[in-house]
Motif scaffolding. Structure first.
Motif, PDB file in Angstrom:
ATOM      1  N   ALA A 143       0.852  -1.192   0.000  1.00 32.15           N
ATOM      2  CA  ALA A 143       0.000   0.000   0.000  1.00 32.15           C
ATOM      3  C   ALA A 143       0.887   1.241   0.000  1.00 32.15           C
ATOM      4  O   ALA A 143       1.818   1.347   0.793  1.00 32.15           O
ATOM      5  CB  ALA A 143      -0.904  -0.014   1.229  1.00 32.15           C
ATOM      6  N   GLY A 144       0.614   2.170  -0.906  1.00 34.69           N
ATOM      7  CA  GLY A 144       1.381   3.403  -0.969  1.00 34.69           C
ATOM      8  C   GLY A 144       2.685   3.299  -1.732  1.00 34.69           C
ATOM      9  O   GLY A 144       3.459   4.257  -1.774  1.00 34.69           O
ATOM     10  N   GLU A 145       2.962   2.134  -2.353  1.00 33.79           N
ATOM     11  CA  GLU A 145       4.209   1.961  -3.101  1.00 33.79           C
ATOM     12  C   GLU A 145       4.060   2.546  -4.503  1.00 33.79           C
ATOM     13  O   GLU A 145       3.022   2.374  -5.153  1.00 33.79           O
ATOM     14  CB  GLU A 145       4.553   0.477  -3.189  1.00 33.79           C
ATOM     15  N   VAL A 146       5.090   3.217  -4.981  1.00 34.43           N
ATOM     16  CA  VAL A 146       5.051   3.817  -6.307  1.00 34.43           C
ATOM     17  C   VAL A 146       5.161   2.737  -7.387  1.00 34.43           C
ATOM     18  O   VAL A 146       5.662   1.645  -7.123  1.00 34.43           O
ATOM     19  CB  VAL A 146       6.201   4.840  -6.491  1.00 34.43           C
ATOM     20  N   PRO A 147       4.710   3.032  -8.613  1.00 32.21           N
ATOM     21  CA  PRO A 147       4.958   2.109  -9.733  1.00 32.21           C
ATOM     22  C   PRO A 147       6.380   2.297 -10.250  1.00 32.21           C
ATOM     23  O   PRO A 147       7.003   3.349 -10.042  1.00 32.21           O
ATOM     24  CB  PRO A 147       3.929   2.556 -10.774  1.00 32.21           C
ATOM     25  N   TYR A 148       6.902   1.284 -10.919  1.00 33.29           N
ATOM     26  CA  TYR A 148       8.276   1.327 -11.434  1.00 33.29           C
ATOM     27  C   TYR A 148       8.271   1.182 -12.952  1.00 33.29           C
ATOM     28  O   TYR A 148       7.434   0.486 -13.521  1.00 33.29           O
ATOM     29  CB  TYR A 148       9.119   0.215 -10.800  1.00 33.29           C
ATOM     30  N   TYR A 149       9.254   1.842 -13.580  1.00 34.17           N
ATOM     31  CA  TYR A 149       9.302   1.856 -15.038  1.00 34.17           C
ATOM     32  C   TYR A 149      10.711   1.578 -15.547  1.00 34.17           C
ATOM     33  O   TYR A 149      11.703   1.972 -14.942  1.00 34.17           O
ATOM     34  CB  TYR A 149       8.833   3.211 -15.574  1.00 34.17           C
ATOM     35  N   SER A 150      10.753   0.898 -16.695  1.00 33.91           N
ATOM     36  CA  SER A 150      11.992   0.660 -17.420  1.00 33.91           C
ATOM     37  C   SER A 150      11.652   0.617 -18.900  1.00 33.91           C
ATOM     38  O   SER A 150      10.526   0.239 -19.277  1.00 33.91           O
ATOM     39  CB  SER A 150      12.640  -0.658 -16.983  1.00 33.91           C
ATOM     40  N   GLN A 151      12.610   0.980 -19.728  1.00 37.91           N
ATOM     41  CA  GLN A 151      12.381   0.882 -21.166  1.00 37.91           C
ATOM     42  C   GLN A 151      12.561  -0.553 -21.671  1.00 37.91           C
ATOM     43  O   GLN A 151      12.345  -0.834 -22.847  1.00 37.91           O
ATOM     44  CB  GLN A 151      13.334   1.812 -21.910  1.00 37.91           C
ATOM     45  N   TYR A 152      12.958  -1.466 -20.780  1.00 35.79           N
ATOM     46  CA  TYR A 152      13.261  -2.835 -21.181  1.00 35.79           C
ATOM     47  C   TYR A 152      12.200  -3.821 -20.716  1.00 35.79           C
ATOM     48  O   TYR A 152      11.677  -3.714 -19.604  1.00 35.79           O
ATOM     49  CB  TYR A 152      14.610  -3.272 -20.620  1.00 35.79           C
ATOM     50  N   ASN A 153      11.924  -4.811 -21.575  1.00 29.22           N
ATOM     51  CA  ASN A 153      11.124  -5.978 -21.223  1.00 29.22           C
ATOM     52  C   ASN A 153      12.037  -7.191 -21.291  1.00 29.22           C
ATOM     53  O   ASN A 153      12.894  -7.292 -22.181  1.00 29.22           O
ATOM     54  CB  ASN A 153       9.948  -6.150 -22.169  1.00 29.22           C
ATOM     55  N   VAL A 154      11.877  -8.120 -20.350  1.00 23.57           N
ATOM     56  CA  VAL A 154      12.756  -9.293 -20.259  1.00 23.57           C
ATOM     57  C   VAL A 154      11.926 -10.525 -19.933  1.00 23.57           C
ATOM     58  O   VAL A 154      10.755 -10.429 -19.576  1.00 23.57           O
ATOM     59  CB  VAL A 154      13.834  -9.089 -19.167  1.00 23.57           C
ATOM     60  N   SER A 155      12.550 -11.684 -20.025  1.00 29.35           N
ATOM     61  CA  SER A 155      11.876 -12.934 -19.648  1.00 29.35           C
ATOM     62  C   SER A 155      11.774 -13.010 -18.125  1.00 29.35           C
ATOM     63  O   SER A 155      12.727 -12.708 -17.406  1.00 29.35           O
ATOM     64  CB  SER A 155      12.653 -14.137 -20.170  1.00 29.35           C
ATOM     65  N   THR A 156      10.641 -13.437 -17.642  1.00 28.60           N
ATOM     66  CA  THR A 156      10.439 -13.522 -16.207  1.00 28.60           C
ATOM     67  C   THR A 156      11.321 -14.602 -15.573  1.00 28.60           C
ATOM     68  O   THR A 156      11.601 -15.630 -16.198  1.00 28.60           O
ATOM     69  CB  THR A 156       8.965 -13.809 -15.870  1.00 28.60           C
ATOM     70  N   VAL A 157      11.745 -14.366 -14.350  1.00 24.90           N
ATOM     71  CA  VAL A 157      12.465 -15.380 -13.570  1.00 24.90           C
ATOM     72  C   VAL A 157      11.567 -15.933 -12.465  1.00 24.90           C
ATOM     73  O   VAL A 157      12.020 -16.717 -11.632  1.00 24.90           O
ATOM     74  CB  VAL A 157      13.758 -14.810 -12.955  1.00 24.90           C
ATOM     75  N   MET A 158      10.300 -15.530 -12.469  1.00 25.61           N
ATOM     76  CA  MET A 158       9.394 -15.919 -11.395  1.00 25.61           C
ATOM     77  C   MET A 158       8.642 -17.210 -11.693  1.00 25.61           C
ATOM     78  O   MET A 158       7.998 -17.788 -10.820  1.00 25.61           O
ATOM     79  CB  MET A 158       8.397 -14.791 -11.125  1.00 25.61           C
ATOM     80  N   ASN A 159       8.706 -17.675 -12.929  1.00 22.19           N
ATOM     81  CA  ASN A 159       8.104 -18.953 -13.291  1.00 22.19           C
ATOM     82  C   ASN A 159       8.765 -19.438 -14.570  1.00 22.19           C
ATOM     83  O   ASN A 159       9.619 -18.747 -15.140  1.00 22.19           O
ATOM     84  CB  ASN A 159       6.580 -18.838 -13.446  1.00 22.19           C
ATOM     85  N   ALA A 160       8.365 -20.612 -15.018  1.00 28.86           N
ATOM     86  CA  ALA A 160       9.018 -21.242 -16.168  1.00 28.86           C
ATOM     87  C   ALA A 160       8.303 -20.979 -17.488  1.00 28.86           C
ATOM     88  O   ALA A 160       8.591 -21.634 -18.490  1.00 28.86           O
ATOM     89  CB  ALA A 160       9.133 -22.743 -15.930  1.00 28.86           C
ATOM     90  N   THR A 161       7.401 -20.017 -17.518  1.00 27.47           N
ATOM     91  CA  THR A 161       6.645 -19.769 -18.743  1.00 27.47           C
ATOM     92  C   THR A 161       7.489 -19.090 -19.817  1.00 27.47           C
ATOM     93  O   THR A 161       7.156 -19.168 -20.999  1.00 27.47           O
ATOM     94  CB  THR A 161       5.427 -18.878 -18.451  1.00 27.47           C
ATOM     95  N   GLY A 162       8.550 -18.400 -19.413  1.00 26.27           N
ATOM     96  CA  GLY A 162       9.343 -17.634 -20.369  1.00 26.27           C
ATOM     97  C   GLY A 162       8.656 -16.368 -20.830  1.00 26.27           C
ATOM     98  O   GLY A 162       9.093 -15.736 -21.805  1.00 26.27           O
ATOM     99  N   ALA A 163       7.586 -15.980 -20.167  1.00 21.82           N
ATOM    100  CA  ALA A 163       6.826 -14.797 -20.565  1.00 21.82           C
ATOM    101  C   ALA A 163       7.691 -13.547 -20.477  1.00 21.82           C
ATOM    102  O   ALA A 163       8.554 -13.415 -19.606  1.00 21.82           O
ATOM    103  CB  ALA A 163       5.606 -14.651 -19.662  1.00 21.82           C
ATOM    104  N   THR A 164       7.443 -12.622 -21.388  1.00 20.97           N
ATOM    105  CA  THR A 164       8.136 -11.342 -21.372  1.00 20.97           C
ATOM    106  C   THR A 164       7.379 -10.384 -20.469  1.00 20.97           C
ATOM    107  O   THR A 164       6.154 -10.233 -20.586  1.00 20.97           O
ATOM    108  CB  THR A 164       8.234 -10.764 -22.797  1.00 20.97           C
ATOM    109  N   VAL A 165       8.121  -9.741 -19.562  1.00 22.44           N
ATOM    110  CA  VAL A 165       7.508  -8.847 -18.580  1.00 22.44           C
ATOM    111  C   VAL A 165       8.319  -7.559 -18.500  1.00 22.44           C
ATOM    112  O   VAL A 165       9.491  -7.516 -18.880  1.00 22.44           O
ATOM    113  CB  VAL A 165       7.470  -9.505 -17.181  1.00 22.44           C
ATOM    114  N   PRO A 166       7.721  -6.473 -18.003  1.00 22.94           N
ATOM    115  CA  PRO A 166       8.510  -5.269 -17.731  1.00 22.94           C
ATOM    116  C   PRO A 166       9.618  -5.610 -16.743  1.00 22.94           C
ATOM    117  O   PRO A 166       9.375  -6.305 -15.746  1.00 22.94           O
ATOM    118  CB  PRO A 166       7.490  -4.301 -17.127  1.00 22.94           C
ATOM    119  N   ALA A 167      10.823  -5.142 -17.003  1.00 26.23           N
ATOM    120  CA  ALA A 167      11.978  -5.540 -16.191  1.00 26.23           C
ATOM    121  C   ALA A 167      11.775  -5.372 -14.691  1.00 26.23           C
ATOM    122  O   ALA A 167      12.235  -6.221 -13.917  1.00 26.23           O
ATOM    123  CB  ALA A 167      13.216  -4.767 -16.657  1.00 26.23           C
TER     124      ALA A 167
END
Length: 431
Positions: free
Chosen positions: A268-292
């Motif tokens: 609660a109250g945390e700011v959003p984060y931004y990057s110009q890069y999208n990368v493969s997620t390390v949070m699961n094995a789907t290989g989905a591309t996510v905002p860095a």
């Protein structure tokens, strides 16, 4: 990490932080912008929240020019002079009508987490529960993967050496296991993503050190992961709990907490984060591309070296622990924080103490730390003349290519531009 993403939270450029003029480069030129980008920038509005004492306009103008030049949407600044909070600001540069950064908004602080971890280790030593010369192999059960053996040099890794980045791990020689090594660790150990801290440790226990311990300064996030585990073992409780109870709570710091990787789990109250890069997620094995910033790394594993959420106000309040002996840290502990290591003093004179970079300057001593992750750039400075400031941003890269490290020198200049400092103390407004 790919070349386009290889921005470190601290490294060879650390000698520039906290001093500004010692090598920082001011970029006067602007990169090419498209008509669409200029139109978008023109539609943005500048919002400022919080308070400051009279005569401190140079800080506001510095943050405005820095953020607008890089299209940073959320920033925060807190300034202390001789123990008094004289400025607490939130800054927003956005087209959004709802996004509004407050002085109480939470930011990922990345490697500003290291001074926090170091303070907890120093406190354990102060309590007589931990010998800073103790071997890590005597404190933690270091088990390698099946069929592999521990590097015998691990027995020479001490708590002191972990604190001062002299443990023997060197990401410039091999890699940083805390960042985008998750898939390799998962594959090597046969465990699913996301990997855990225990998985990372087991994987690293099967690898050789890059240097003999105590022979070379090499900034190591992994070394601070181990310090977090030592705090749990010796402190007898979870890492976050010990830090909150023994370090933050006595300072009246109630907002700080460990962050989460995914946007859905933001505090609660945390700011959003931004990057110009999208990368493969390390949070699961789907290989989905996510905002860095959201799944490009595992923030939960980074607790002791880069996982905390904080406000700029709480970071300067925390930094006050090192100004004079207090109920949390005595003079011996404070001296240890800034002690010169046996090896590792850099050619231009700075060194890494215990969670702080240190440089002797005319009139006293500057100490500082920086932090960087995709979506995060931070800096905390304690200056020789009684000034302390923390600046937090929700971005570390953008299409302009401008350096984010430039904020260091810019804030020194803003401080030097103040002719009369206010006597106000705003701390009572931000508990």
């Amino acid at each position: 990490m790919g070349a386009g993403l290889r921005r470190r939270d601290f490294g060879k450029a650390a000698g520039l932080a906290g001093m500004g003029a010692s090598g920082a480069v001011l970029l006067g030129g602007c990169s090419e912008e498209s008509v669409q980008a200029r139109s978008a920038a023109a539609a943005k509005t500048w919002k400022v929240t919080g308070q400051r004492g009279a005569g401190l306009g140079s800080f506001d103008s510095t943050m405005k020019s820095f953020m607008q030049a890089r299209n940073i949407s959320c920033g925060q600044l807190a300034v202390v002079r001789k123990g008094k909070l004289v400025l607490a600001r939130g800054y927003t540069w956005t087209t959004s009508s709802t996004l509004k950064t407050q002085p109480t908004s939470l930011f990922r602080i990345a490697s500003l987490s290291k001074p926090v971890t170091a303070a907890a280790i120093l406190r354990l030593a102060q309590e007589g529960k931990l010998d800073l010369g103790a071997r890590v192999t005597d404190l933690l059960a270091l088990t390698p993967p099946s069929g592999q053996t521990l590097d015998p040099r691990l027995k020479n890794v001490t708590v002191w050496r972990l604190l001062q980045h002299l443990g023997g791990w060197d990401r410039d020689v091999s890699f940083d296991p805390m960042y985008r090594r998750d898939v390799a660790i998962s594959s090597a150990l046969g465990v699913p993503l996301p990997v855990s801290r225990a998985n990372i440790m087991k994987y690293m226990n099967g690898r050789r050190l890059d240097h003999d311990p105590g022979t070379k300064y090499a900034y190591s996030n992994y070394g601070y992961l181990l310090l977090g585990r030592i705090i749990e073992k010796v402190g007898g409780t979870g890492y976050q709990t010990y830090v909150q109870n023994k370090i933050l709570g006595p300072r009246g710091i109630k907002r700080m907490k460990l962050g989460r990787s995914l946007k859905a789990n933001a505090a609660a109250g945390e700011v959003p984060y931004y990057s110009q890069y999208n990368v493969s997620t390390v949070m699961n094995a789907t290989g989905a591309t996510v905002p860095a910033p959201y799944g490009g790394f595992n923030l939960e594993n980074m607790d002791a070296h880069g996982g905390w959420l904080s406000t700029a106000v709480d970071m300067v309040r925390f930094a006050g622990l090192f100004d004079a002996a207090n109920s949390v840290l005595n003079s011996t502990s404070i001296g240890r924080a800034f002690a010169k290591p046996s090896i590792g003093v850099q050619p231009d004179g700075w060194w890494y103490g215990c969670g702080w970079s240190v440089r002797n300057v005319t009139g006293g001593r500057n100490t500082w730390h920086t932090g960087s992750l995709p979506g995060t750039h931070t800096i905390l400075v304690r200056r020789y003349d009684g000034l302390t400031w923390a600046a937090l941003f929700n971005q570390r890269d953008d299409a302009s290519g401008k350096s984010y490290g430039d904020i260091d020198l810019a804030l020194h200049k803003a401080a030097n531009a103040v002719t009369t400092w206010p006597s106000t103390n705003l701390y009572g407004n931000y508990f």
